[in-house]
Write an enzyme that holds these catalytic residues in place. Structure first.
Site, PDB file in Angstrom:
ATOM      1  N   ASP A  52      22.095  26.587  22.269  1.00 54.77           N
ATOM      2  CA  ASP A  52      20.635  25.898  21.488  1.00 54.77           C
ATOM      3  C   ASP A  52      19.480  26.943  21.725  1.00 54.77           C
ATOM      4  O   ASP A  52      18.515  27.148  20.984  1.00 54.77           O
ATOM      5  CB  ASP A  52      20.568  24.599  21.506  1.00 54.77           C
ATOM      6  CG  ASP A  52      21.644  24.059  20.711  1.00 54.77           C
ATOM      7  OD1 ASP A  52      22.473  24.493  20.055  1.00 54.77           O
ATOM      8  OD2 ASP A  52      21.182  22.645  20.403  1.00 54.77           O
ATOM      9  N   ASN A  94      23.729  25.471  15.245  1.00 58.03           N
ATOM     10  CA  ASN A  94      23.709  23.995  14.919  1.00 58.03           C
ATOM     11  C   ASN A  94      22.501  23.311  15.857  1.00 58.03           C
ATOM     12  O   ASN A  94      22.658  22.302  16.321  1.00 58.03           O
ATOM     13  CB  ASN A  94      24.912  23.468  15.239  1.00 58.03           C
ATOM     14  CG  ASN A  94      25.264  22.101  14.711  1.00 58.03           C
ATOM     15  OD1 ASN A  94      24.460  21.570  13.875  1.00 58.03           O
ATOM     16  ND2 ASN A  94      26.402  21.300  15.044  1.00 58.03           N
ATOM     17  N   ASP A 322      21.570   9.584  23.108  1.00 54.30           N
ATOM     18  CA  ASP A 322      22.783  10.637  23.477  1.00 54.30           C
ATOM     19  C   ASP A 322      23.709  10.129  24.724  1.00 54.30           C
ATOM     20  O   ASP A 322      24.735  10.370  24.598  1.00 54.30           O
ATOM     21  CB  ASP A 322      22.005  11.853  23.748  1.00 54.30           C
ATOM     22  CG  ASP A 322      21.461  12.695  22.401  1.00 54.30           C
ATOM     23  OD1 ASP A 322      21.867  12.164  21.467  1.00 54.30           O
ATOM     24  OD2 ASP A 322      20.768  13.771  22.786  1.00 54.30           O
ATOM     25  N   GLU A 350      25.623  15.986  15.798  1.00 55.84           N
ATOM     26  CA  GLU A 350      26.562  17.059  15.502  1.00 55.84           C
ATOM     27  C   GLU A 350      27.614  16.837  14.712  1.00 55.84           C
ATOM     28  O   GLU A 350      28.019  17.802  13.940  1.00 55.84           O
ATOM     29  CB  GLU A 350      27.012  17.541  17.140  1.00 55.84           C
ATOM     30  CG  GLU A 350      25.961  18.469  17.887  1.00 55.84           C
ATOM     31  CD  GLU A 350      24.898  17.927  18.355  1.00 55.84           C
ATOM     32  OE1 GLU A 350      24.609  16.570  18.042  1.00 55.84           O
ATOM     33  OE2 GLU A 350      24.225  18.308  19.127  1.00 55.84           O
ATOM     34  N   HIS A 404      29.621  18.875  21.553  1.00 47.78           N
ATOM     35  CA  HIS A 404      29.323  19.027  23.207  1.00 47.78           C
ATOM     36  C   HIS A 404      29.609  17.790  23.899  1.00 47.78           C
ATOM     37  O   HIS A 404      30.252  17.537  25.048  1.00 47.78           O
ATOM     38  CB  HIS A 404      28.357  19.641  23.765  1.00 47.78           C
ATOM     39  CG  HIS A 404      26.945  19.296  23.067  1.00 47.78           C
ATOM     40  ND1 HIS A 404      25.790  19.075  23.858  1.00 47.78           N
ATOM     41  CD2 HIS A 404      26.441  18.783  21.975  1.00 47.78           C
ATOM     42  CE1 HIS A 404      24.719  18.626  23.136  1.00 47.78           C
ATOM     43  NE2 HIS A 404      25.085  18.180  21.903  1.00 47.78           N
ATOM     44  N   ARG A 405      28.829  16.616  23.421  1.00 53.20           N
ATOM     45  CA  ARG A 405      28.663  15.497  24.065  1.00 53.20           C
ATOM     46  C   ARG A 405      30.181  14.609  24.096  1.00 53.20           C
ATOM     47  O   ARG A 405      30.574  14.121  24.872  1.00 53.20           O
ATOM     48  CB  ARG A 405      27.715  14.589  23.747  1.00 53.20           C
ATOM     49  CG  ARG A 405      26.344  15.169  23.846  1.00 53.20           C
ATOM     50  CD  ARG A 405      25.057  14.178  24.120  1.00 53.20           C
ATOM     51  NE  ARG A 405      23.908  14.924  24.237  1.00 53.20           N
ATOM     52  CZ  ARG A 405      23.641  15.633  25.238  1.00 53.20           C
ATOM     53  NH1 ARG A 405      24.395  15.686  26.237  1.00 53.20           N
ATOM     54  NH2 ARG A 405      22.419  16.460  25.383  1.00 53.20           N
ATOM     55  N   LYS A 432      26.907  24.185  24.039  1.00 57.11           N
ATOM     56  CA  LYS A 432      25.626  23.882  23.385  1.00 57.11           C
ATOM     57  C   LYS A 432      24.608  23.476  24.395  1.00 57.11           C
ATOM     58  O   LYS A 432      23.388  23.915  24.114  1.00 57.11           O
ATOM     59  CB  LYS A 432      25.935  22.672  22.529  1.00 57.11           C
ATOM     60  CG  LYS A 432      24.778  22.492  21.535  1.00 57.11           C
ATOM     61  CD  LYS A 432      25.133  21.320  20.279  1.00 57.11           C
ATOM     62  CE  LYS A 432      24.020  20.867  19.680  1.00 57.11           C
ATOM     63  NZ  LYS A 432      23.389  21.797  18.705  1.00 57.11           N
TER      64      LYS A 432
END
Ligand code: DC
Length: 667
Positions: A52, A94, A322, A350, A404-405, A432
């Site tokens: 990112d 993204n 998040d 995402e 990613h998370r 990311k």
């Protein structure tokens, strides 16, 4: 970084140690844009290096900013009074933190720009921001679907006198985008009115805090009205430090709560304290409610296990959208049902994170109820004392949705009490925000048992090629144990020691000055990679390896290769002596004629002349010595899978081994 198609995590037992985390994504991309819009040069310390931030930097460079890197720091010379370079076509991957604020900044400055991203970015709504910008007199058009990127930006005809209305209940990034863009044109006071309840307020606090560092003092009336004073102008602060990412910290806070055990062990996170400006720092309050014991210093956090099992919670997570995903995985270790509420924003991240989390948690055996803006998780049974009606932990292959998370938080399921292995699909999606996530996890986690795949077999059966390719596909370490015997033979020769002097050979083997560097093997800093592969050293290795004292001397070194996430080891006695409890053992064979022919081709291709007949008799002699010796003779382990590759291609053999592995991992 793990670039394999999947990563198989063994059951993890405990964790302790210190981690330094990458810089915050939210702070990094805001700082980059603010520095780019400022007058003067800004030196940025501890910037996150990730997908990112990379797309943001590329875009800023295309727009005319000068970026230079020295060591770990990066400097940006901002545009100041200059217009961004136009026309420009910006690809933003993204990265919502690049797409939204760049759209706003470029729309008020004007030019000829297109902004696009990956397919998922083109499904993430931006209509509310575009509506706000159009009210202001900006020219923003959709080049694909109405309401979504890609966008085309033209020249504005700005009207700043009326307040600008923006919705605050879909994404706070729209408000952030306006707050960062409008100081560029604040020839008079500019007022922004938020329509609807503002979500993710902490992210707005980060924006306001950073704007202040770059000379812009926004006046705020509750969370409804924001005024950018007339005459505001961006000014570089000269240098700025990026805090460690508080959302990334959530995985290690959870790790401390789940895996440090009841003793003194702890996880220390450096680069972040409880006074962080990031909203997700408040994750530590939620983690503490679930049982984590957390101490904070000015720039670090210490986390220990408190309550165990963890305590279930019922929490409004609007303030930590998040990091709250990490709570959903912590819920697997809690007694009772955990409910996370007010998380509608998960649906437009995402991926649709509520649907994704529900689906993957169910795969592990959890009972999950999900709604428009909540998720409720009841864990699988923890221990044998649980009732037989409760569901149980199951092995699972976790789909990660290019998110990613999801990949990071589900890695925590590897501590499951059922000791099930876990497959994380597409592990590189962590790039990311946290490219080295798994390496950092492995630096503090211990497995119950590091998984080892053994590939044993006779000389020239192709075990080296097979084992190294399997290791590469799995992202596991690789041990070529034959190389250690070859090195011993070479080191002995160099030291003038005979290949039949057991005691002297054992001394040499115990203190081999060897370093493995990628594909190279260094002996006393001399690259001997080619030399040890010679036929002479193969024969020497076969001779020195008959001695029990030599074998014992090399055992410790071989065991030390078994490190997370796993190992593929080839040799003669990997499955029988060195790693007898390995979950998968392959005994690889091929006919002597086949093996001699392969070796012949190999040597000829290297320009080394060789006779097929003598190669074949050498092979047979070595087979006889390796199989006939009393110490760890070449033979298949009782539980080995026999694989004759005489008629198979390398790819076919690799696939057979990976299939056998898959059925064990996901059993
Ligand atoms: O796999 P290779 O050809 O590099 O092995 C060379 C010799 O080392 C082999 O002939 C026997 C010995 N060896 C061994 O005894 N045990 C092992 N695990 C690996 C090799």
């Amino acid at each position: 970084m793990y670039s394999t198609a999947f990563l198989d995590l063994p059951a993890l037992a405990s964790a302790q140690g210190t981690v330094r985390l990458p810089g915050s994504k939210s702070i990094s991309n805001r700082v980059l844009l603010l520095a780019a819009l400022s007058e003067g040069r800004t030196v940025v310390h501890d910037l996150l290096d990730s997908d990112d931030t990379r797309v943001m930097l590329d875009a800023l460079q295309q727009l005319g900013c000068v970026i230079d890197r020295t060591g770990g720091t990066l400097a940006i010379t901002g545009l100041g009074a200059h217009k961004p370079r136009s026309p420009a076509q910006l690809f933003l991957g993204n990265a919502g933190t690049a797409m939204r604020p760049l759209t706003a900044a470029l729309a008020v400055l004007g030019g000829d720009f297109t902004l696009s991203g990956v397919a998922r970015m083109h499904e993430r709504p931006i209509g509310d921001l575009v509506d706000a910008l159009r009210q202001l007199g900006c020219t923003v058009d959709y080049s694909g679907n109405e309401g979504y990127p890609p966008l085309r930006i033209g020249q504005p005809n700005l009207r700043l006198d009326a307040p600008i209305a923006v919705r605050g209940d879909v994404s706070s990034q729209f408000l952030t985008a306006l707050l960062m863009a409008l100081p560029l044109v604040a020839s008079q006071d500019v007022v922004i009115d938020v329509v609807g309840e503002l979500i993710s307020k902490p992210y707005i606090e980060i924006t306001l805090n950073l704007l202040a560092r770059f000379g812009i003092r926004v006046q705020r009336d509750g969370w409804q009205r924001f005024t950018i004073p007339a005459g505001s102008r961006y000014q570089s602060p000269g240098s700025i430090y990026v805090e460690a990412d508080a959302s990334s910290a959530s995985y290690f806070v959870a790790l401390g709560a789940i895996a440090t055990g009841q003793g003194q062990a702890s996880i220390r996170i450096e680069g972040l304290g409880k006074d962080s400006i990031q909203g997700d720092i408040r994750f530590i309050e939620a983690a503490a409610m679930m049982g984590a014991q957390i101490d904070s210093g000015p720039n670090h956090l210490d986390i220990r296990q408190g309550a165990w099992p963890l305590k279930a919670i019922d929490l409004d997570c609007n303030h930590i959208p998040d990091a709250a995903m990490t709570l959903a995985v912590m819920a697997l270790y809690a007694e009772g049902t955990t409910t996370l509420r007010n998380i509608a924003s998960w649906r437009v991240k995402e991926t649709d994170r509520i649907a994704a989390m529900a689906c993957e948690l169910r795969k592990l055996g959890a009972t999950v109820v999900d709604g428009a803006d909540f998720i409720q998780i009841t864990p699988p049974a923890m221990a044998s004392s649980d009732t037989s009606t409760a569901s149980h932990w199951t092995s699972a292959s976790i789909h990660t949705y290019d998110d990613h998370r999801i990949a990071m938080c589900f890695s925590l399921a590897a501590f499951n009490p059922a000791r099930k292995m876990l497959r994380i699909e597409d592990p590189k999606c962590v790039a990311k925000t946290f490219p080295d996530y798994f390496e950092v996890l492995f630096s503090v986690a211990q497995a119950h048992q590091v998984p080892v795949i053994c590939v044993d077999g006779p000389t020239a059966s192709g075990k080296g090629t097979l084992a190294s390719q399997v290791a590469q596909r799995l992202g596991y370490h690789y041990l070529d144990s034959g190389a250690l015997y070859r090195l011993t033979a070479l080191a002995a020769q160099r030291a003038g020691v005979d290949w039949d002097d057991e005691a002297a050979l054992a001394q040499i083997a115990a203190h081999l000055p060897v370093v493995f560097e990628g594909h190279s093997v260094l002996l006393n800093e001399d690259d001997v990679s080619e030399l040890i592969r010679s036929e002479a050293m193969g024969i020497g290795a076969s001779k020195v390896s008959v001695f029990p004292a030599v074998r014992t001397a090399l055992k410790h070194l071989q065991l030390s290769f078994a490190q997370l996430p796993g190992l593929v080891a080839d040799g003669r006695d990997m499955g029988t002596v060195i790693f007898p409890t390995a979950p998968l053992k392959i005994f690889l064979t091929a006919s002597a004629a086949q093996r001699a022919e392969r070796r012949h081709k190999q040597l000829i291709s290297k320009g080394i002349s060789a006779k097929l007949d003598s190669l074949r008799s050498d092979l047979q002699e070595r087979d006889a010595r390796d199989s006939g010796r009393s110490a760890a003779p070449l033979k298949a382990a009782e539980d080995a899978v026999q694989l004759d590759n005489s008629a198979l291609s390398i790819e076919q053999s690799v696939d057979i081994v990976l299939d056998a592995w898959r059925s064990r991992v996901l059993a």
